[in-house]
Scaffold this motif. Structure first.
Motif, PDB file in Angstrom:
ATOM      1  N   GLY A 154       0.815  -1.213   0.000  1.00  0.00           N
ATOM      2  CA  GLY A 154       0.000   0.000   0.000  1.00  0.00           C
ATOM      3  C   GLY A 154       0.844   1.257   0.000  1.00  0.00           C
ATOM      4  N   LEU A 155       1.894   1.262   0.812  1.00  0.00           N
ATOM      5  CA  LEU A 155       2.789   2.419   0.826  1.00  0.00           C
ATOM      6  C   LEU A 155       3.561   2.540  -0.488  1.00  0.00           C
ATOM      7  CD1 LEU A 155       4.168   2.190   4.486  1.00  0.00           C
ATOM      8  CD2 LEU A 155       2.399   3.723   3.590  1.00  0.00           C
ATOM      9  N   SER A 156       3.849   1.401  -1.103  1.00  0.00           N
ATOM     10  CA  SER A 156       4.578   1.411  -2.372  1.00  0.00           C
ATOM     11  C   SER A 156       3.783   2.069  -3.490  1.00  0.00           C
ATOM     12  CB  SER A 156       4.944  -0.019  -2.767  1.00  0.00           C
ATOM     13  OG  SER A 156       5.607  -0.056  -4.008  1.00  0.00           O
ATOM     14  N   LEU A 157       2.460   2.124  -3.345  1.00  0.00           N
ATOM     15  CA  LEU A 157       1.644   2.786  -4.367  1.00  0.00           C
ATOM     16  C   LEU A 157       2.006   4.261  -4.517  1.00  0.00           C
ATOM     17  CD1 LEU A 157      -1.897   1.280  -3.688  1.00  0.00           C
ATOM     18  CD2 LEU A 157      -0.466   0.896  -5.695  1.00  0.00           C
ATOM     19  N   TYR A 158       2.618   4.845  -3.504  1.00  0.00           N
ATOM     20  CA  TYR A 158       3.022   6.247  -3.596  1.00  0.00           C
ATOM     21  C   TYR A 158       4.307   6.411  -4.399  1.00  0.00           C
ATOM     22  CZ  TYR A 158      -0.650   7.042  -0.285  1.00  0.00           C
ATOM     23  OH  TYR A 158      -1.895   7.097   0.312  1.00  0.00           O
ATOM     24  N   ASN A 159       4.892   5.289  -4.793  1.00  0.00           N
ATOM     25  CA  ASN A 159       6.049   5.338  -5.682  1.00  0.00           C
ATOM     26  C   ASN A 159       5.696   4.870  -7.082  1.00  0.00           C
ATOM     27  OD1 ASN A 159       8.957   5.588  -6.263  1.00  0.00           O
ATOM     28  ND2 ASN A 159       8.877   3.373  -6.460  1.00  0.00           N
ATOM     29  N   LYS A 160       5.046   3.698  -7.181  1.00  0.00           N
ATOM     30  CA  LYS A 160       4.634   3.166  -8.482  1.00  0.00           C
ATOM     31  C   LYS A 160       3.367   2.344  -8.308  1.00  0.00           C
ATOM     32  CE  LYS A 160       7.528   1.614 -11.548  1.00  0.00           C
ATOM     33  NZ  LYS A 160       8.579   0.833 -12.230  1.00  0.00           N
ATOM     34  N   LEU A 161       2.448   2.507  -9.237  1.00  0.00           N
ATOM     35  CA  LEU A 161       1.230   1.704  -9.206  1.00  0.00           C
ATOM     36  C   LEU A 161       1.489   0.281  -9.687  1.00  0.00           C
ATOM     37  CD1 LEU A 161      -1.482   4.200 -10.531  1.00  0.00           C
ATOM     38  CD2 LEU A 161      -0.669   3.847  -8.209  1.00  0.00           C
ATOM     39  N   LEU A 162       2.677   0.034 -10.213  1.00  0.00           N
ATOM     40  CA  LEU A 162       2.992  -1.272 -10.784  1.00  0.00           C
ATOM     41  C   LEU A 162       2.949  -2.390  -9.746  1.00  0.00           C
ATOM     42  CD1 LEU A 162       3.849  -2.555 -13.509  1.00  0.00           C
ATOM     43  CD2 LEU A 162       6.226  -2.290 -12.751  1.00  0.00           C
ATOM     44  N   VAL A 163       3.033  -2.038  -8.470  1.00  0.00           N
ATOM     45  CA  VAL A 163       2.974  -3.068  -7.438  1.00  0.00           C
ATOM     46  C   VAL A 163       1.650  -3.834  -7.482  1.00  0.00           C
ATOM     47  CG1 VAL A 163       1.995  -1.649  -5.576  1.00  0.00           C
ATOM     48  CG2 VAL A 163       3.571  -3.520  -5.023  1.00  0.00           C
ATOM     49  N   LEU A 164       0.623  -3.226  -8.067  1.00  0.00           N
ATOM     50  CA  LEU A 164      -0.650  -3.934  -8.229  1.00  0.00           C
ATOM     51  C   LEU A 164      -0.486  -5.147  -9.145  1.00  0.00           C
ATOM     52  CD1 LEU A 164      -3.080  -0.884  -8.575  1.00  0.00           C
ATOM     53  CD2 LEU A 164      -2.693  -2.308  -6.551  1.00  0.00           C
ATOM     54  N   ALA A 165       0.406  -5.048 -10.125  1.00  0.00           N
ATOM     55  CA  ALA A 165       0.677  -6.197 -10.995  1.00  0.00           C
ATOM     56  C   ALA A 165       1.335  -7.320 -10.199  1.00  0.00           C
ATOM     57  CB  ALA A 165       1.565  -5.783 -12.161  1.00  0.00           C
ATOM     58  N   LEU A 166       2.200  -6.963  -9.262  1.00  0.00           N
ATOM     59  CA  LEU A 166       2.812  -7.971  -8.398  1.00  0.00           C
ATOM     60  C   LEU A 166       1.749  -8.685  -7.580  1.00  0.00           C
ATOM     61  CD1 LEU A 166       5.131  -9.400  -6.911  1.00  0.00           C
ATOM     62  CD2 LEU A 166       5.248  -7.406  -5.391  1.00  0.00           C
ATOM     63  N   LEU A 167       0.819  -7.927  -6.995  1.00  0.00           N
ATOM     64  CA  LEU A 167      -0.231  -8.542  -6.182  1.00  0.00           C
ATOM     65  C   LEU A 167      -1.107  -9.466  -7.022  1.00  0.00           C
ATOM     66  CD1 LEU A 167      -1.271  -5.487  -3.984  1.00  0.00           C
ATOM     67  CD2 LEU A 167       0.447  -7.251  -3.525  1.00  0.00           C
ATOM     68  N   LEU A 168      -1.374  -9.064  -8.253  1.00  0.00           N
ATOM     69  CA  LEU A 168      -2.149  -9.930  -9.140  1.00  0.00           C
ATOM     70  C   LEU A 168      -1.393 -11.222  -9.436  1.00  0.00           C
ATOM     71  CD1 LEU A 168      -4.564 -10.479 -10.946  1.00  0.00           C
ATOM     72  CD2 LEU A 168      -3.463  -9.105 -12.744  1.00  0.00           C
ATOM     73  N   ALA A 169      -0.087 -11.117  -9.667  1.00  0.00           N
ATOM     74  CA  ALA A 169       0.717 -12.309  -9.938  1.00  0.00           C
ATOM     75  C   ALA A 169       0.741 -13.234  -8.724  1.00  0.00           C
ATOM     76  CB  ALA A 169       2.141 -11.897 -10.325  1.00  0.00           C
ATOM     77  N   ILE A 170       0.839 -12.675  -7.528  1.00  0.00           N
ATOM     78  CA  ILE A 170       0.804 -13.491  -6.312  1.00  0.00           C
ATOM     79  C   ILE A 170      -0.536 -14.212  -6.192  1.00  0.00           C
ATOM     80  CG2 ILE A 170       0.772 -13.392  -3.788  1.00  0.00           C
ATOM     81  CD1 ILE A 170       2.793 -11.085  -3.989  1.00  0.00           C
ATOM     82  N   ALA A 171      -1.624 -13.481  -6.463  1.00  0.00           N
ATOM     83  CA  ALA A 171      -2.956 -14.093  -6.392  1.00  0.00           C
ATOM     84  C   ALA A 171      -3.081 -15.239  -7.384  1.00  0.00           C
ATOM     85  CB  ALA A 171      -4.026 -13.039  -6.645  1.00  0.00           C
ATOM     86  N   VAL A 172      -2.547 -15.047  -8.582  1.00  0.00           N
ATOM     87  CA  VAL A 172      -2.582 -16.115  -9.585  1.00  0.00           C
ATOM     88  C   VAL A 172      -1.777 -17.316  -9.094  1.00  0.00           C
ATOM     89  CG1 VAL A 172      -1.851 -16.772 -11.911  1.00  0.00           C
ATOM     90  CG2 VAL A 172      -2.997 -14.576 -11.534  1.00  0.00           C
ATOM     91  N   GLY A 173      -0.596 -17.057  -8.540  1.00  0.00           N
ATOM     92  CA  GLY A 173       0.238 -18.137  -8.043  1.00  0.00           C
ATOM     93  C   GLY A 173      -0.443 -18.943  -6.954  1.00  0.00           C
TER      94      GLY A 173
END
Length: 499
Positions: A174-193
């Motif tokens: 959540g804090l990383s969103l203030y740097n890059k929104l790309l972390v949402l792609a990481l969360l999606l990849a984790i969910a897929v995994g």
């Protein structure tokens, strides 16, 4: 305390299959210190990267067209201490050193021995792209530690049956969103995994959902900014994809071999395969699947080649365990140490400013590493533009094609400060050129359209870098445009572009 809460709240029905090893600080810390020392020593070399100049010139704001506020804020803080490249690069070096510890902690989490943790720390710390991101302050620099840290916390939640680690992962993301929104792609990849490979325990998914909710709560102000400003990050992503996709997509999978260095490929391949060959690593299998998922997402996005680096580093950390076990004999250990050393030396030469600037023109480094090209020639560019007599006219502004050129003039041509404009990304959102402007000195490629807005546009010189290294600015025209035929507001609208 958080871990105890998680253990009480989400108990496993069976003992954990993987027993974490203690973090071997005496082995890992020297690697982190060595990375930090190398990066700090080399931080003053070459010059500002175009992105560093851009962050430096952006005014403090809650958000920008092309990024959230964190990295420009860091650049402002460090520039206030010393307005030099090395100051901006201190946070980058610290992040790279921190990433060494996090990667080694992932190895420890899956039971890696001291030798496996040493391989994880020294191998990842002196790998190609981690060194590159540790030398220059990019927005991606912070992903170097954030992505592996999120993966470490999720790994702990799964392996220890301690759901509260999901909450910590949510806080970091959540804090990383203030740097890059790309972390949402990481969360999606984790969910897929997790969905594909498990575990699928209901309680575990409940904690995962709570962590996801935390991401949205902590990131809400930044997400609200995006919604209230027309989702500019989507426009930037689309523009990058349109510009880069044809050249990027075919190379995303092959580039995996480059990110950490070719000699480390067997290690992360071991990290892909071992969870499916070891019954006790059943609950680690989501991580290789997450790597496949993030690579697929990066291909779909088609924006940059390195977006999957953080997940690759985590898979590499897992692979260090079987590779360290393979290197049980003295002969194999020597082969492994030699491979890591050679990879580190080659990575340093390509990623860091170890080759004298005068020798770069005759080497393959600028062709291989665009970041090197983007650190050269900015003072000379400013000197060439400032030498054009027309720039000093009372109703003259300088219009540059990209933010690197504009920011370089702001830093190295103080006499022009306040009269330099660019329509590139967030710079177009700043103050527009005065309506009374009569003459525009245009710097850079892609400004030929100005001839339709002025009676005359004359190329008075072309930019050259005395280093002999070809960059985006090499040979770019400097035009003097006079006799404006349309309102300056129309010129400014036409100057806007993102990418």
């Amino acid at each position: 305390m958080v871990a105890d809460l998680g253990e009480r709240s989400l108990r496993l029905r069976r003992p954990p299959s993987v027993v974490p090893a203690p973090l071997a600080w005496r082995t890992v810390l020297p690697a982190a210190v060595a990375v930090l020392a190398v990066l700090l020593v080399l931080a003053p070399q070459y010059g500002y990267h175009r992105d560093e100049l851009y962050f430096r010139v952006l005014p403090l704001a809650w958000g920008y067209t092309d990024q959230p506020p964190f990295t420009p804020l860091v650049a402002h803080v460090m520039s206030a201490l010393a307005d030099q490249p090395w100051a901006l690069r201190i946070p980058a070096a610290l992040v790279a050193a921190g990433a060494v510890v996090v990667v080694a902690a992932i190895t420890a989490e899956v039971g890696g021995s001291r030798g496996a943790q040493a391989l994880a720390a020294w191998g990842s710390g002196f790998a190609y792209y981690p060194l590159l991101l540790g030398h220059v302050l990019f927005t991606a620099t912070f992903d170097l530690v954030v992505w592996p840290l999120v993966l470490l916390l999720v790994l702990r939640a799964v392996l220890r049956g301690a759901g509260a680690w999901f909450l910590l992962a949510g806080v970091v993301a959540g804090l990383s969103l203030y740097n890059k929104l790309l972390v949402l792609a990481l969360l999606l990849a984790i969910a897929v995994g997790l969905a594909v490979a498990g575990p699928r325990r209901l309680a575990l998914w409940g904690w995962a959902a709570a962590g996801g909710l935390l991401v949205l709560v902590l990131g809400a102000p930044n997400l609200v900014y995006q919604l209230t400003h027309g989702l500019p990050q989507l426009d930037v992503g689309s523009a990058l994809s349109a510009q880069n996709a044809a050249a990027v997509r075919p190379f995303i999978v092959p580039f995996l071999a480059v990110l950490l260095g070719p000699l480390l490929v067997p290690v992360w391949i071991a990290g892909l395969v071992a969870p499916f060959r070891r019954p006790d690593w059943r609950e680690v299998r989501w991580l290789p699947v997450a790597l496949v998922a993030i690579v697929a997402l990066v291909i779909v996005m088609g924006a940059q080649l390195y977006y999957d680096l953080g997940v690759l580093m985590a898979v590499f950390a897992v692979g260090c365990v079987p590779v360290a076990e393979w290197a049980a004999t003295a002969g194999r250990r020597r082969v492994l140490v030699a491979g890591v050393a050679v990879n580190a030396i080659a990575s340093a030469v390509l990623a860091l400013p170890v080759v004298p600037q005068a020798a770069l023109a005759g080497s393959v480094i600028p062709a291989w590493n665009q970041a090197t090209r983007d650190q050269l020639g900015w003072p000379q560019l400013a000197e060439q533009v400032a030498a054009v007599p027309a720039v000093h006219g009372p109703s003259t502004v300088v219009l540059t094609r990209n933010y690197g050129e504009a920011a370089a003039l702001d830093r190295f041509a103080p006499a022009l400060r306040g009269r330099v404009f660019s329509g590139h990304n967030a710079l177009h959102d700043l103050a527009a050129p005065p309506a009374s402007t009569e003459t525009v000195v245009a710097v850079g490629y892609g400004l030929d359209w100005l001839s339709s807005a002025f009676a005359q546009c004359t190329v008075v010189q072309r930019l050259q870098d005395p280093s002999g290294v070809t960059s985006q600015e090499t040979g770019a025209p400097v035009q003097v445009c006079t006799g404006r035929t349309v309102p300056m507001a129309a010129v400014w609208r036409r100057a806007a572009w993102i990418g």
